[in-house]
Design a protein around this motif. Structure first.
Motif, PDB file in Angstrom:
ATOM      1  N   LYS A 178      -1.719  -4.176   3.178  1.00 47.16           N
ATOM      2  CA  LYS A 178      -2.048  -5.742   3.674  1.00 47.16           C
ATOM      3  C   LYS A 178      -3.642  -5.631   4.039  1.00 47.16           C
ATOM      4  CE  LYS A 178       0.267  -6.705   7.568  1.00 47.16           C
ATOM      5  NZ  LYS A 178       1.253  -6.808   8.786  1.00 47.16           N
ATOM      6  N   ASP A 179      -4.030  -6.564   3.499  1.00 49.17           N
ATOM      7  CA  ASP A 179      -5.605  -6.708   3.640  1.00 49.17           C
ATOM      8  C   ASP A 179      -6.172  -5.382   2.950  1.00 49.17           C
ATOM      9  OD1 ASP A 179      -5.028  -7.767   6.923  1.00 49.17           O
ATOM     10  OD2 ASP A 179      -5.041  -8.969   5.173  1.00 49.17           O
ATOM     11  N   GLY A 180      -5.506  -4.879   1.994  1.00 45.48           N
ATOM     12  CA  GLY A 180      -6.397  -3.677   1.485  1.00 45.48           C
ATOM     13  C   GLY A 180      -5.932  -2.252   2.362  1.00 45.48           C
ATOM     14  N   VAL A 181      -5.441  -2.521   3.272  1.00 45.17           N
ATOM     15  CA  VAL A 181      -5.176  -1.237   4.142  1.00 45.17           C
ATOM     16  C   VAL A 181      -3.650  -0.898   4.091  1.00 45.17           C
ATOM     17  CG1 VAL A 181      -5.236  -0.142   6.350  1.00 45.17           C
ATOM     18  CG2 VAL A 181      -6.843  -1.894   5.639  1.00 45.17           C
ATOM     19  N   ALA A 182      -3.399   0.282   3.824  1.00 43.22           N
ATOM     20  CA  ALA A 182      -2.173   1.089   3.729  1.00 43.22           C
ATOM     21  C   ALA A 182      -1.286   0.706   4.865  1.00 43.22           C
ATOM     22  CB  ALA A 182      -2.055   2.264   3.011  1.00 43.22           C
ATOM     23  N   HIS A 183      -0.195   0.445   4.684  1.00 46.00           N
ATOM     24  CA  HIS A 183       0.679   0.224   5.842  1.00 46.00           C
ATOM     25  C   HIS A 183       2.085   1.081   5.713  1.00 46.00           C
ATOM     26  CE1 HIS A 183      -2.024  -2.671   7.353  1.00 46.00           C
ATOM     27  NE2 HIS A 183      -1.527  -2.816   8.449  1.00 46.00           N
ATOM     28  N   HIS A 222       9.989  -1.266  14.477  1.00 46.24           N
ATOM     29  CA  HIS A 222      10.488  -2.012  13.454  1.00 46.24           C
ATOM     30  C   HIS A 222       9.408  -2.906  12.683  1.00 46.24           C
ATOM     31  CE1 HIS A 222      14.349  -1.095  14.288  1.00 46.24           C
ATOM     32  NE2 HIS A 222      14.261  -1.492  15.703  1.00 46.24           N
ATOM     33  N   ARG A 223       7.866  -2.210  12.462  1.00 43.38           N
ATOM     34  CA  ARG A 223       6.918  -2.950  12.147  1.00 43.38           C
ATOM     35  C   ARG A 223       6.057  -1.835  11.262  1.00 43.38           C
ATOM     36  NH1 ARG A 223       2.190  -1.971  14.343  1.00 43.38           N
ATOM     37  NH2 ARG A 223       2.010  -1.104  16.455  1.00 43.38           N
ATOM     38  N   PRO A 224       5.302  -2.632  10.534  1.00 39.93           N
ATOM     39  CA  PRO A 224       4.182  -1.508   9.678  1.00 39.93           C
ATOM     40  C   PRO A 224       3.165  -0.961  10.525  1.00 39.93           C
ATOM     41  CG  PRO A 224       4.633  -3.735   8.567  1.00 39.93           C
ATOM     42  CD  PRO A 224       5.175  -3.806   9.843  1.00 39.93           C
ATOM     43  N   PHE A 225       2.751   0.348  10.187  1.00 41.78           N
ATOM     44  CA  PHE A 225       1.901   0.760  10.878  1.00 41.78           C
ATOM     45  C   PHE A 225       0.732   1.288   9.994  1.00 41.78           C
ATOM     46  CE2 PHE A 225       2.747   2.083  15.447  1.00 41.78           C
ATOM     47  CZ  PHE A 225       3.864   1.569  15.626  1.00 41.78           C
ATOM     48  N   GLN A 226      -0.555   1.239  10.482  1.00 39.14           N
ATOM     49  CA  GLN A 226      -1.498   1.853   9.528  1.00 39.14           C
ATOM     50  C   GLN A 226      -1.573   3.300  10.175  1.00 39.14           C
ATOM     51  OE1 GLN A 226      -5.387  -0.216  10.200  1.00 39.14           O
ATOM     52  NE2 GLN A 226      -4.500  -2.060  10.139  1.00 39.14           N
ATOM     53  N   LEU A 227      -2.455   4.096   9.261  1.00 40.60           N
ATOM     54  CA  LEU A 227      -2.502   5.353   9.757  1.00 40.60           C
ATOM     55  C   LEU A 227      -3.330   5.683  11.004  1.00 40.60           C
ATOM     56  CD1 LEU A 227      -2.590   8.391   8.951  1.00 40.60           C
ATOM     57  CD2 LEU A 227      -4.566   7.833   7.702  1.00 40.60           C
ATOM     58  N   PRO A 269      -3.347  15.945   9.391  1.00 39.37           N
ATOM     59  CA  PRO A 269      -2.062  16.231   9.290  1.00 39.37           C
ATOM     60  C   PRO A 269      -0.887  15.064   9.172  1.00 39.37           C
ATOM     61  CG  PRO A 269      -2.702  16.545  11.390  1.00 39.37           C
ATOM     62  CD  PRO A 269      -3.769  16.098  10.841  1.00 39.37           C
ATOM     63  N   VAL A 270      -1.203  13.722   9.989  1.00 43.89           N
ATOM     64  CA  VAL A 270      -0.354  12.924   9.892  1.00 43.89           C
ATOM     65  C   VAL A 270      -0.385  12.166   8.410  1.00 43.89           C
ATOM     66  CG1 VAL A 270      -0.027  10.287  10.679  1.00 43.89           C
ATOM     67  CG2 VAL A 270      -0.869  12.292  12.371  1.00 43.89           C
ATOM     68  N   MET A 271      -1.663  12.089   7.898  1.00 45.15           N
ATOM     69  CA  MET A 271      -1.832  11.680   6.557  1.00 45.15           C
ATOM     70  C   MET A 271      -0.878  12.340   5.590  1.00 45.15           C
ATOM     71  SD  MET A 271      -3.027   9.182   4.739  1.00 45.15           S
ATOM     72  CE  MET A 271      -2.231   9.079   3.337  1.00 45.15           C
ATOM     73  N   GLU A 272      -0.903  13.830   5.561  1.00 45.87           N
ATOM     74  CA  GLU A 272      -0.378  14.721   4.771  1.00 45.87           C
ATOM     75  C   GLU A 272       1.228  14.263   5.067  1.00 45.87           C
ATOM     76  OE1 GLU A 272      -1.834  16.784   2.911  1.00 45.87           O
ATOM     77  OE2 GLU A 272       0.210  17.230   2.070  1.00 45.87           O
ATOM     78  N   SER A 273       1.811  14.313   6.174  1.00 49.47           N
ATOM     79  CA  SER A 273       3.041  13.779   6.267  1.00 49.47           C
ATOM     80  C   SER A 273       3.430  12.507   5.664  1.00 49.47           C
ATOM     81  CB  SER A 273       3.414  13.898   7.793  1.00 49.47           C
ATOM     82  OG  SER A 273       3.151  15.139   8.423  1.00 49.47           O
ATOM     83  N   LEU A 274       2.720  11.736   5.778  1.00 43.89           N
ATOM     84  CA  LEU A 274       2.826  10.291   5.501  1.00 43.89           C
ATOM     85  C   LEU A 274       3.038  10.538   3.869  1.00 43.89           C
ATOM     86  CD1 LEU A 274       0.947   8.151   7.537  1.00 43.89           C
ATOM     87  CD2 LEU A 274       3.306   8.190   7.803  1.00 43.89           C
ATOM     88  N   ARG A 275       2.070  11.155   3.326  1.00 41.37           N
ATOM     89  CA  ARG A 275       2.218  11.150   1.736  1.00 41.37           C
ATOM     90  C   ARG A 275       3.381  11.608   1.251  1.00 41.37           C
ATOM     91  NH1 ARG A 275      -2.556  14.155   0.623  1.00 41.37           N
ATOM     92  NH2 ARG A 275      -3.672  12.453   1.342  1.00 41.37           N
ATOM     93  N   GLU A 276       3.839  13.018   2.000  1.00 43.53           N
ATOM     94  CA  GLU A 276       5.084  13.467   1.367  1.00 43.53           C
ATOM     95  C   GLU A 276       6.376  12.467   1.782  1.00 43.53           C
ATOM     96  OE1 GLU A 276       3.886  18.119   2.550  1.00 43.53           O
ATOM     97  OE2 GLU A 276       5.484  17.076   3.646  1.00 43.53           O
TER      98      GLU A 276
END
Lengths: 201, 811, 160
Positions: free
Chosen positions: B801-806, B764-769, B782-789
């Motif tokens: 947040k702070d310039g980083v994707a969550h 229940h919280r935002p995660f960074q890559l 591969p994780v990035m690929e999945s996240l993008r899809e």
């Protein structure tokens, strides 16, 4: 409540019970071969005989089908009963010399050999009919029955060829008291056909 | 005491004389069960299955308000039906009573101490109790018969079927091409040559049909569609006068289809004048009269490749020969037959044959007779001399085929057909009382070649079958079987996968927006195999009273209770379970570390159930089905192969050994072989050790479980499941290796996606890559690929947040 | 047995109600009409009475009077009861077997003769007894056998 005695012990039963069921309910063991809880009793093997005494007079009856009645005096292991069982087992040893189950049961009653002629040393079928009764009453397929009579009686499918009425459920193999149905099974079920009008078979 | 579902489960332990009681510590078992909150009532009985025991059961049910019952005794295959029958009056229906085979899976098959056997029994009972608790019993579905029975197809069996229905007071409507029933007899020899002696009786049948108030005739064009289910069909016909198509509402359909009689080819010398076939011969006799000279009937079915039809051909030849000789004494008639065939005449007919001067001449079947001008050469089977049989007219056996008229109707009816075969379908009957559509409704020589008498008999038999069901329905006593599949229309998207892999033909299309889509199961046809429900990508199909949820509950309860070196197994009632039962009946001893759960076909095991086993702690799962190509539900075995394969791939992705899950085959008549299978698997898994219940492993197993329930994965899996028209086991994939690689790719993607989704929803919280990759112990790419899809599909949201994707799960 | 053809099986069925109780009546009538019960006839009887094929087959094989194979036009039964046995009936069986080319209990290939043995005909004073169709032959000798076989074969040839 029907009250009577088994082996001088008071037992209680309801109308509709048989002597065998009552005995079993009270933990009294009576040997059987052609009896199975899933089907109607047929009284073929006579191994479950018990003695009924009334004064000086006694008779032996099969307990698997004998209905309970008030005041019965039942003996499950008297001399007379043991004698009947020994005769039956000795005859079965001649009929089905290959059956280990019969040999074990006979040994329990002190019967180690038989005076009767052995016609087929490979035979295991005691013609109890459990296989055909299960097929008719439990499965409903009616694939097998007894064929012929007397010394030529055997179990088989019509015309003694594999039948497609057999659903290959194996219930007959499971209820067979000896190993007889195992060897006959392939003669009855043949090869299961799985053709939706497709394919090679 | 009750459990989450609010149901009350009673457990009865059976002593079974000397066969369970002294070998298993039943007292201890009863005490443990008494303390189990899931069990409402527990008792031990000397013999649960005998009259005294049954009345004890009924009393306990009534006194304690029990609505589920488990008997820990012996074989369900043999005794469950008796218990169900006896407890129906106590309010327990099929599905609410279950059995555990304490005797032949526990007591008789090992040398463990009574306490240890009680412990094994306890685990099996707990699993069965969990399954019963997860049951939502359905209300019995009454099947109504709306409208008359329709007899269509135009085959001659129409009349005997109609007659039988009429005699039993069932209304019927005959869909025929012509109003003139007398005409049908005139052309009958095209389908059944040589049967004139039967025409008088046939005319009587037709007269009775014509006069019957229960029968209505309608003239129709071609059958163009049939929809609906048993009891309520809509049959659509084209209008012969060119009007709009007409729909008829009927309760049942009997298809009477006659096969076609074609002529032999020129390889037998057929020329249509002097070398003719049966149909032509009969036409000739009735239009031109009996030919003079030497008539030779050659029963050449053996040489034409169909010895099985020789009997029919020779009977027809006999009938025509009799006619010829009795009407034209100058004509010489000989019947020429392969010596492997026995003369198909009764004693009286043999005598008549002799008197009429019809000779039966056998030839040596190993040498094919050759047709020449005026002679047929052959070899005498007794003297081995090569001889010549003179002829003026040579009459050959017909070539029998389904015929395209019958085929058209069959197609509309959904009966599959393959070239060179007839329409008869042989399916393993899994419920002897099964209402199989093909068995009931097909009559005539298109079903399999037969003579007129047999064709009429088939019609009568089909009608008798339908009439019995119709009468039961009329009394309001026709109920659908309980463990059949049902479609949740709100989840079904109409992809048709279920219909393609179903072997019983019970899945029917219904009218929907945009055309017919399969959304309905005919409960009177469904055999309860369940592979459809196990395959549906959207879980839209459920097997009532025998659901995947119940199986998952059983597997979960058992897996949680297993020791580190114990394994779980599923055995089907026709293969693995039956073999295990028979091993127990024979008192064969084997490794007790195998715990078997019962299913009717392993094809009903959803991969979800398999995944759940591992998730809840099983170290090994064995699925034991029938021998190859012997599956009683036709393809359940093959489908299981594909599902086990899926699990193996996923186990590998998790880093676990693929051998922890396996498919095996058992012949019920070879219990020793089953024992070999069981022990091999147990030692295989024992050597691997358990799967450690570390947080990482649990996270992966949860991911595995989610992946097998993912619609896309189930789609791709579904595409590879064996279809009924595929000959090859395990599947006729032309490029098996390429498919395998593609599938592995899909699985890798979906596995990561599932784990990402699981992680995000549990935290229940935002995660960074980088956090995600670290938590999953995977590379970032591969994780990035999945996240993008997943972002693209709207499954997760991305914020900065702070310039980083969550990344966060979307609600 | 007078050879009969064109017997309508359906007509035989209709003589009795279509219930399991009619099984043996129907089988007897079929046996009488055809001299045996063919698989087709047995199937029809099962359809009509609702008796499963396995049960009907059990009944058909149980009773001696039912035959599942075609019987010959002439049935020759040789008595092997005590009195006949003492008077050499076994030799009669052997002789007939040799002449007809079949064993006891079998029918000739051309379906002309069936040879049977029976246990006792109750005509011991006439031993050895041979029954040819319905006719009892007493004190059978080799010469009488010759005469019998000649008569039977003439009967077959000459029948109109």
């Amino acid at each position: 409540m029907i009250k009577f005695k088994i082996n001088d012990q008071q037992v209680q039963a309801q109308p509709g019970w048989t002597v065998l069921e009552t005995a079993r309910q009270h933990g009294i063991n009576i040997p059987t071969l052609c009896y199975h809880e899933a089907v109607e009793p047929s009284g073929a093997c006579r191994l479950c005989v018990v003695e009924l005494r009334e004064g000086d007079w006694s008779k032996v009856v099969i307990s698997c089908m004998y209905p309970v009645a008030e005041g019965l005096n039942v003996y499950t292991d008297s001399q007379r009963v043991k004698n009947v069982r020994r005769w039956i087992l000795e005859m079965l040893l001649a009929e089905c010399p290959a059956s280990k189950e019969i040999q074990a049961l006979a040994a329990e009653y002190g019967v180690g050999s038989t005076r009767f002629a052995v016609h087929n040393p490979e035979e295991q079928c005691i013609l109890c009919g459990l296989c055909s009764r299960v097929c008719a009453q439990v499965v409903g397929a009616n694939a097998i029955s007894t064929v012929g009579r007397g010394v030529h009686k055997q179990i088989g499918a019509p015309y003694m060829i594999p039948t497609d009425k057999c659903v290959a459920c194996g219930c007959c193999v499971t209820v067979c008291p000896t190993g007889a149905m195992r060897s006959r099974f392939d003669a009855v079920r043949g090869v299961p056909k799985v053709v939706l009008a497709h394919g090679a078979r | 005491m009750d459990n989450g579902n609010g149901c009350k489960i009673g457990v009865f332990l059976c002593e079974c004389g000397r066969r369970i009681a002294p070998l298993v510590d039943l007292k201890g078992l009863e005490q443990k069960l008494a303390q189990d909150p899931a069990v409402s009532y527990v008792a031990t009985l000397p013999f649960a299955c005998l009259t005294p025991g049954l009345s004890n059961l009924r009393q306990a049910v009534a006194a304690n308000g029990l609505d589920r019952l488990l008997v820990a005794g012996c074989e369900a295959r043999i005794l469950l039906k008796k218990f169900e029958g006896e407890l129906l009056s106590a309010g327990l229906d099929e599905g609410q009573v279950d059995m555990v085979n304490l005797r032949d899976h526990v007591a008789q098959v090992s040398d463990l101490s009574p306490e240890d056997k009680a412990a094994k029994g306890f685990k099996l009972i707990q699993a069965a109790v969990a399954g019963l608790a997860a049951l939502t019993p359905t209300v019995r579905e009454k099947v109504e018969f709306k409208g008359p029975v329709m007899v269509l197809g135009g085959g001659i069996a129409t009349y005997s079927a109609a007659q039988e229905l009429s005699r039993r007071g069932i209304e019927s409507v005959l869909a025929v091409a012509t109003d003139e029933w007398e005409d049908e007899i005139r052309m009958l020899h095209e389908h059944y040559p040589g049967e004139r002696h039967y025409y008088d009786r046939l005319k009587e049948i037709m007269k009775e049909v014509d006069a019957s108030p229960y029968i209505r005739r309608i003239t129709v064009g071609e059958l163009t569609g049939l929809t609906g289910r048993t009891g309520s069909y809509q049959a659509t016909f084209s209008d012969p006068t060119g009007g709009p198509p007409r729909v008829h509402e009927v309760s049942a359909v009997i298809a009477c289809l006659d096969g076609q009689m074609l002529n032999q080819g020129s390889n037998f010398g057929h020329d249509g004048r002097n070398v003719i076939c049966h149909t032509e011969a009969e036409e000739m006799m009735w239009t031109l009269g009996v030919p003079e000279g030497k008539v030779l009937f050659w029963i050449n079915d053996y040489e034409a490749g169909h010895p099985e039809y020789a009997y029919l051909s020779s009977r027809a030849a006999w009938s025509m020969a009799r006619y010829m000789r009795s009407h034209s004494p100058r004509t010489q008639v000989t019947i020429f037959y392969n010596h492997n065939m026995s003369i198909p005449l009764s004693t009286g007919e043999r005598a008549a044959s002799r008197q009429l001067g019809i000779t039966w001449v056998p030839y040596d079947g190993s040498l094919r007779p050759t047709v020449q001008t005026g002679y047929v050469t052959y070899c005498d089977p007794v003297s081995h001399l090569e001889c010549e049989m003179p002829w003026d007219k040579l009459i050959l056996s017909p070539r029998r085929s389904v015929g395209h008229e019958a085929l058209k109707v069959a197609q509309v009816l959904g009966l599959e057909h393959v070239e060179g075969h007839f329409l008869e379908q042989h399916k393993q009957r899994v419920r002897p009382e099964m209402v199989g559509r093909a068995e009931t409704i097909l009559a005539g020589s298109a079903r399999y070649p037969c003579d007129l008498h047999e064709s009429l008999r088939q019609g009568r038999r089909a009608a008798a079958g339908v009439a019995e069901i119709a009468a039961t329905a009329a009394r309001g006593e026709l109920y659908a079987p309980r463990m059949v599949c049902v479609v949740d229309a709100s989840k079904c998207i109409g992809c048709g996968l279920c219909k393609e892999i179903c072997d019983c033909g019970g899945i029917e299309p219904v009218e929907g927006p945009g055309g017919n889509i399969p959304r309905h199961v005919d409960p009177m046809v469904c055999t309860g195999g369940g592979t459809c429900a196990a395959a549906c990508p959207y879980h839209a199909l459920t097997q009532q009273n025998n659901t995947t949820a119940q199986r998952e509950a059983r597997v979960a309860a058992l897996a949680r209770g297993l020791a580190a070196d114990e394994v779980l197994a599923f055995g089907c009632a026709w293969g693995g379970l039956a073999a295990a039962d028979n091993a127990g009946v024979k008192g064969l001893k084997y490794d007790p570390r195998l715990y078997m759960l019962r299913v009717s076909c392993i094809g009903q095991l959803d991969p979800s159930v398999m995944a759940r086993a591992f998730l809840e702690g099983a170290g090994g799962l064995l699925l034991i089905g029938c021998p190859p190509e012997d599956c009683h539900h036709s393809y359940g075995l093959d489908h299981t192969w594909s599902r086990v394969n899926l699990l193996k791939k996923l186990l590998a992705l998790c880093g676990f050994d693929r051998r922890r899950i396996a498919l095996a085959h058992a012949d019920l008549n070879e219990p020793e072989e089953y024992i070999r299978t069981a022990e091999a698997f147990v030692s295989q898994v024992a050597a691997l050790g358990p799967i450690e219940r570390t947080p990482d492993n649990l996270e992966k197993l949860r991911g595995l479980y989610s992946t097998v329930n993912n619609a896309r994965v189930r789609w791709v899996l579904g595409a590879s499941l064996r279809r009924p028209w595929e000959d090859v086991y395990p599947g006729n994939q032309r490029n098996a290796l390429i498919f395998d690689r593609d599938f592995m790719g899909v699985l890798s993607e979906e596995f990561i996606r599932a784990r990402v989704a699981n992680l995000l929803s549990s935290e229940h919280r935002p995660f960074q890559l980088s956090e995600l990759a670290a938590a999953l112990k995977e590379d970032e790419a591969p994780v990035m690929e999945s996240l993008r899809e997943m972002v693209g599909e709207g499954l997760i949201g991305r914020m900065h947040k702070d310039g980083v994707a969550h990344y966060v799960l979307r609600s | 047995m007078k050879p009969a053809i064109d017997i309508d099986l359906d007509e035989i069925m209709e003589r009795y109600p279509g219930r399991p109780e009619s099984l043996i009546f129907l089988m007897q009538d079929v046996q009488a009409a055809f001299s045996y019960i063919s698989p087709e006839a047995l199937t029809l009887v099962c359809d009509y009475t609702g008796v499963p094929m396995s049960q009907a087959y059990a009944v058909a094989t149980f009773y001696q009077s039912f035959s599942l194979e075609p019987r010959g036009e002439h049935e020759i039964k040789v008595c092997l009861g005590t009195a006949c046995h003492l008077k050499g009936s076994q030799r009669i069986v052997d002789e007939l077997s040799r002449r007809l080319g079949v064993d006891a209990g079998q029918t000739t290939e051309d379906l002309k003769y069936t040879l049977e043995t029976v246990n006792c005909l109750g005509a011991c004073a006439l031993a050895p007894v041979v029954v040819a169709d319905e006719d009892y032959l007493a004190n059978v000798t080799a010469k009488k056998l010759n005469k019998l076989l000649k008569e039977l074969s003439q009967d077959i040839e000459e029948r109109p």
